[in-house]
Write an enzyme that holds these catalytic residues in place. Structure first.
Site, PDB file in Angstrom:
ATOM      1  N   HIS A  95       7.632   0.952  -1.652  1.00 54.38           N
ATOM      2  CA  HIS A  95       7.851   0.360  -3.015  1.00 54.38           C
ATOM      3  C   HIS A  95       6.522   0.319  -3.673  1.00 54.38           C
ATOM      4  CE1 HIS A  95       5.858  -3.169  -0.986  1.00 54.38           C
ATOM      5  NE2 HIS A  95       6.736  -3.152  -0.021  1.00 54.38           N
ATOM      6  N   HIS A 141       3.229  -0.425  -2.048  1.00 56.49           N
ATOM      7  CA  HIS A 141       2.509   0.685  -1.355  1.00 56.49           C
ATOM      8  C   HIS A 141       1.791   1.391  -2.044  1.00 56.49           C
ATOM      9  CE1 HIS A 141       5.923  -0.429   1.556  1.00 56.49           C
ATOM     10  NE2 HIS A 141       4.946  -0.972   2.131  1.00 56.49           N
ATOM     11  N   CYS A 172       5.619 -11.083  16.972  1.00 59.35           N
ATOM     12  CA  CYS A 172       6.363 -10.713  15.769  1.00 59.35           C
ATOM     13  C   CYS A 172       6.422  -9.220  15.438  1.00 59.35           C
ATOM     14  CB  CYS A 172       5.757 -11.587  14.539  1.00 59.35           C
ATOM     15  SG  CYS A 172       6.469 -10.911  12.985  1.00 59.35           S
ATOM     16  N   CYS A 209       5.094  -7.964  11.933  1.00 57.64           N
ATOM     17  CA  CYS A 209       3.681  -7.971  11.831  1.00 57.64           C
ATOM     18  C   CYS A 209       3.246  -7.038  13.054  1.00 57.64           C
ATOM     19  CB  CYS A 209       2.778  -9.307  12.072  1.00 57.64           C
ATOM     20  SG  CYS A 209       3.276 -10.557  10.815  1.00 57.64           S
ATOM     21  N   CYS A 216       7.789 -16.575  11.890  1.00 62.13           N
ATOM     22  CA  CYS A 216       6.617 -15.909  11.034  1.00 62.13           C
ATOM     23  C   CYS A 216       6.909 -16.066   9.699  1.00 62.13           C
ATOM     24  CB  CYS A 216       6.553 -14.685  11.508  1.00 62.13           C
ATOM     25  SG  CYS A 216       5.533 -13.459  10.461  1.00 62.13           S
ATOM     26  N   HIS A 250       7.387 -12.630   7.792  1.00 64.24           N
ATOM     27  CA  HIS A 250       8.479 -12.039   7.793  1.00 64.24           C
ATOM     28  C   HIS A 250       9.723 -12.885   7.806  1.00 64.24           C
ATOM     29  CE1 HIS A 250       5.347  -9.050   8.756  1.00 64.24           C
ATOM     30  NE2 HIS A 250       6.095  -8.379   8.123  1.00 64.24           N
ATOM     31  N   LYS A 297       5.735 -12.162  -2.824  1.00 64.26           N
ATOM     32  CA  LYS A 297       5.178 -10.756  -2.557  1.00 64.26           C
ATOM     33  C   LYS A 297       6.464  -9.837  -2.367  1.00 64.26           C
ATOM     34  CE  LYS A 297       3.385  -7.876   1.124  1.00 64.26           C
ATOM     35  NZ  LYS A 297       3.627  -7.731   2.539  1.00 64.26           N
ATOM     36  N   LYS A 345       9.814  -5.335   1.638  1.00 63.50           N
ATOM     37  CA  LYS A 345      11.177  -5.025   2.078  1.00 63.50           C
ATOM     38  C   LYS A 345      11.759  -6.404   2.746  1.00 63.50           C
ATOM     39  CE  LYS A 345      13.803  -1.880   5.258  1.00 63.50           C
ATOM     40  NZ  LYS A 345      13.707  -1.994   6.391  1.00 63.50           N
TER      41      LYS A 345
HETATM   42  N1  MSP Z   1       0.694   0.004   9.214  1.00 61.27           N
HETATM   43  C1  MSP Z   1       0.127  -1.056   8.693  1.00 61.27           C
HETATM   44  C2  MSP Z   1      -1.318  -0.555   8.392  1.00 61.27           C
HETATM   45  C3  MSP Z   1      -2.116   0.023   9.248  1.00 61.27           C
HETATM   46  S1  MSP Z   1      -3.738   0.606   8.783  1.00 61.27           S
HETATM   47  C4  MSP Z   1      -4.592   0.962  10.141  1.00 61.27           C
HETATM   48  C5  MSP Z   1       0.632  -1.880   7.461  1.00 61.27           C
HETATM   49  N2  MSP Z   1       1.458  -1.056   6.829  1.00 61.27           N
HETATM   50  S2  MSP Z   1       2.539  -1.489   5.742  1.00 61.27           S
HETATM   51  O1  MSP Z   1       3.384  -0.078   5.190  1.00 61.27           O
HETATM   52  O2  MSP Z   1       3.119  -2.574   6.095  1.00 61.27           O
HETATM   53  O3  MSP Z   1       1.745  -1.968   4.581  1.00 61.27           O
HETATM   54  C6  MSP Z   1       0.579  -1.303   3.797  1.00 61.27           C
HETATM   55  C7  MSP Z   1      -0.335  -1.703   2.913  1.00 61.27           C
HETATM   56  O4  MSP Z   1       0.623  -1.936   1.608  1.00 61.27           O
HETATM   57  C8  MSP Z   1      -0.938  -3.035   3.337  1.00 61.27           C
HETATM   58  O5  MSP Z   1      -2.357  -2.930   2.652  1.00 61.27           O
HETATM   59  C9  MSP Z   1      -0.196  -4.028   2.430  1.00 61.27           C
HETATM   60  O6  MSP Z   1      -1.255  -5.123   2.048  1.00 61.27           O
HETATM   61  C10 MSP Z   1       0.163  -3.201   1.271  1.00 61.27           C
HETATM   62  N3  MSP Z   1       1.221  -3.891   0.552  1.00 61.27           N
HETATM   63  C11 MSP Z   1       2.668  -4.018   0.815  1.00 61.27           C
HETATM   64  N4  MSP Z   1       3.423  -4.885   0.182  1.00 61.27           N
HETATM   65  C12 MSP Z   1       2.133  -5.164  -1.064  1.00 61.27           C
HETATM   66  C13 MSP Z   1       2.440  -5.944  -2.176  1.00 61.27           C
HETATM   67  N5  MSP Z   1       3.591  -6.421  -2.619  1.00 61.27           N
HETATM   68  N6  MSP Z   1       1.375  -5.793  -2.923  1.00 61.27           N
HETATM   69  C14 MSP Z   1       0.166  -5.127  -2.854  1.00 61.27           C
HETATM   70  N7  MSP Z   1       0.026  -4.523  -1.689  1.00 61.27           N
HETATM   71  C15 MSP Z   1       1.058  -4.687  -0.602  1.00 61.27           C
HETATM   72  O7  MSP Z   1       0.626  -2.865   7.373  1.00 61.27           O
END
Ligand code: MSP
Length: 505
Positions: free
Chosen positions: A17, A20, A125, A128, A142, A145, A294, A297
């Site tokens: 999304h 990411h 959790c 997380c 949590c 989530h 935020k 998903k």
């Molecule tokens: N798999 C772990 C990271 C491991 S790194 C060694 C993880 N994955 S994640 O897919 O959940 O998130 C990846 C990144 O996307 C994180 O830096 C998270 O902060 C970022 N984002 C997810 N949603 C976000 C927003 N709405 N806004 C900005 N970034 C956010 O965590």
């Protein structure tokens, strides 16, 4: 100079999304900029595949976890390209090269004596993929989530994090810019100061993950497995080459604020325990919010980046995401704001500037750029040439773009003040008109070079429209480098009008 930048690796239990896409596009802007400065760069992104939630989703769908991750990893692999990001390697934690390196890495810590066996009993959790304490919960759930953590009791291998407290504090004191922005550094430092607890580095009774080399009944805890990717990638990204000496000392991690502790506390301690240098810099960005929540998903309010790219193009999405929210802070975004910036800033400020410039050269000078320097605002050129790199060295993607946009608007003002259409009415003004047109072409050319990292698709089109070489070296962001060119025609619109998508209404 060398610049190695990483994004977090993304969980494959869902599709990408905009939150990411944000980290990856921001990383790409930084790396492209450093490449323009002639540096040796490496940009890494990828997928985090050993999470138990991944295993559970596969199980629920009746799929072999490998088939499941292979299928979904493809969607993630497309993401960088779709948002215009040029990566050097896409790592998957299910790669054999990664798994082997993870085993070597934890074995080194074990041999150094910082891993011991104990029983873990507590809350976990799955959202997380982290252990939780009661005081981290809100109404027993949590807060990130909105789920009730599970009670877990199992034999685990523990990492002696507590032994690293003093070394981490010393590191934070010696290197005030280790974590940026400053308020995030303080947050990480106070967490360390509050006392560090040893944590489980393995999980028992689940088959999905990298086996602990000295006890294959256990797998490496998914966060430890994931963090190691930043290093493991350098050992096998280029077959037959080990890139660790070349890039590791220059590594910068770009992360979101929710994963600060893992990166700013656990990771440096693990590196020290395994005998590696800690990262050069960790930059923590904020969240993109939709209606103050935020985007993610679990909250069901996702914006599909690929859909936006389909409508507005990747450059517009890159521009909007970095311009709308001060990089490092949280900020609200909406599809309406994308539509508005697309029309007002990209379409009017930049697109029309290029159309007018080329149209006037075509009309008043038969498509030939007159070489007539003298009117350009050299101080303004110098300001972007020196201040943009300074801001980007501090990860200030928004501040650097603001300066560039001031320059674009300055050129628009220059045109309305100089009124080339009035000058063209009288031949006595010929030399002045030459100078105006040259200054304009030169400004547009220079700002196109400077905007290249943000707008990699559009900027080559600008240089072509002006008959200029497609050389994006940073040294080209200087006044007076526009070369004579002929056959300039009115440029086609860079950002043509689009219908606002239904979701924006
Ligand atoms: N798999 C772990 C990271 C491991 S790194 C060694 C993880 N994955 S994640 O897919 O959940 O998130 C990846 C990144 O996307 C994180 O830096 C998270 O902060 C970022 N984002 C997810 N949603 C976000 C927003 N709405 N806004 C900005 N970034 C956010 O965590």
């Amino acid at each position: 100079m060398t610049y190695y930048l990483t994004t977090p690796i993304y969980y494959v239990n869902s599709t990408p999304h905009i939150g990411h896409a944000y980290t990856t596009l921001a990383g790409d802007i930084l790396v492209r900029h450093h490449r323009q400065r002639g540096e040796d760069t490496f940009f890494l992104t990828g997928t985090d595949e050993h999470a138990s939630k991944v295993y559970r989703v596969a199980e629920a769908e009746g799929l072999d976890p490998y088939d499941y991750v292979n299928q979904i990893a493809e969607k993630w692999r497309e993401l960088p390209d779709r948002i215009g990001a040029e990566i050097d390697f896409f790592i998957r934690t299910t790669d054999e090269g990664h798994k082997q390196f993870v085993q070597e890495f934890v074995q080194r810590i074990y041999d150094n004596g910082d891993i011991y066996e104990d029983t873990y009993a507590g809350l976990y959790c799955v959202g997380c993929e982290a252990f939780k304490t009661e005081d981290e919960l809100v109404d027993g759930k949590c807060p990130d989530h909105d789920i009730v953590p599970e009670w877990i009791e199992e034999k685990n291998y523990f990492f002696r994090l507590s032994a690293y407290q003093d070394r981490l504090l010393a590191l934070y004191d010696e290197r005030p810019d280790f974590v940026q922005p400053g308020f995030r550094r303080n947050e990480a430092r106070s967490f360390i100061e509050g006392g560090l607890q040893d944590f489980s580095l393995s999980r028992a009774g689940q088959p999905w993950g990298v086996p602990i080399p000295w006890d294959p009944e256990q797998v490496v805890y998914v966060w430890v497995d994931a963090l190691i990717n930043y290093l493991s990638a350098l050992t096998y990204a280029r077959p037959g080459e080990d890139l660790r000496d070349r890039y590791w000392p220059h590594v910068r991690h770009l992360i979101g604020k929710d994963i600060l502790r893992f990166h700013c506390v656990y990771w440096p301690a693990l590196l020290l325990a395994a005998g590696y240098e800690v990262p050069r810099r960790i930059f923590v960005h904020g969240f993109l919010l939709l209606d103050e929540r935020k985007i993610g998903k679990s909250l069901g309010n996702v914006i599909d980046p690929l859909e936006l790219v389909g409508v507005y193009g990747s450059d517009a999405v890159r521009y909007w995401a970095t311009r709308s929210v001060q990089f490092g802070q949280d900020g609200s975004v909406s599809i309406d704001s994308l539509h508005e910036r697309y029309e007002r800033e990209l379409g009017n400020d930049l697109g029309n500037l290029v159309s007018r410039t080329t149209a006037m050269i075509a009309r008043y000078r038969d498509g030939r750029i007159p070489i007539a320097p003298g009117l350009g605002d050299t101080a303004a050129f110098e300001q972007i040439a020196t201040e943009v790199p300074r801001r980007l060295d501090d990860f200030d993607l928004t501040g650097a773009l603001d300066l560039l946009w001031d320059f674009v608007r300055g050129l628009n003002k220059f045109v309305s003040d100089a009124k080339p259409w009035e000058l063209a009415k009288d031949e006595a003004n010929d030399e002045q008109l030459d100078r105006v047109l040259y200054a304009l072409a030169d400004g547009v050319r220079a700002v196109a070079v400077a905007l290249h990292a943000y707008l990699p698709e559009t900027t080559p089109r600008i240089l072509r429209a002006l008959g200029q070489p497609e050389d994006f070296s940073w040294s080209r962001v200087a006044a007076g480098q526009t070369v004579g060119a002929e056959g300039i025609e009115p440029a086609t619109p860079l950002f043509p009008r689009v219908e606002a998508p239904a979701a924006a209404a």
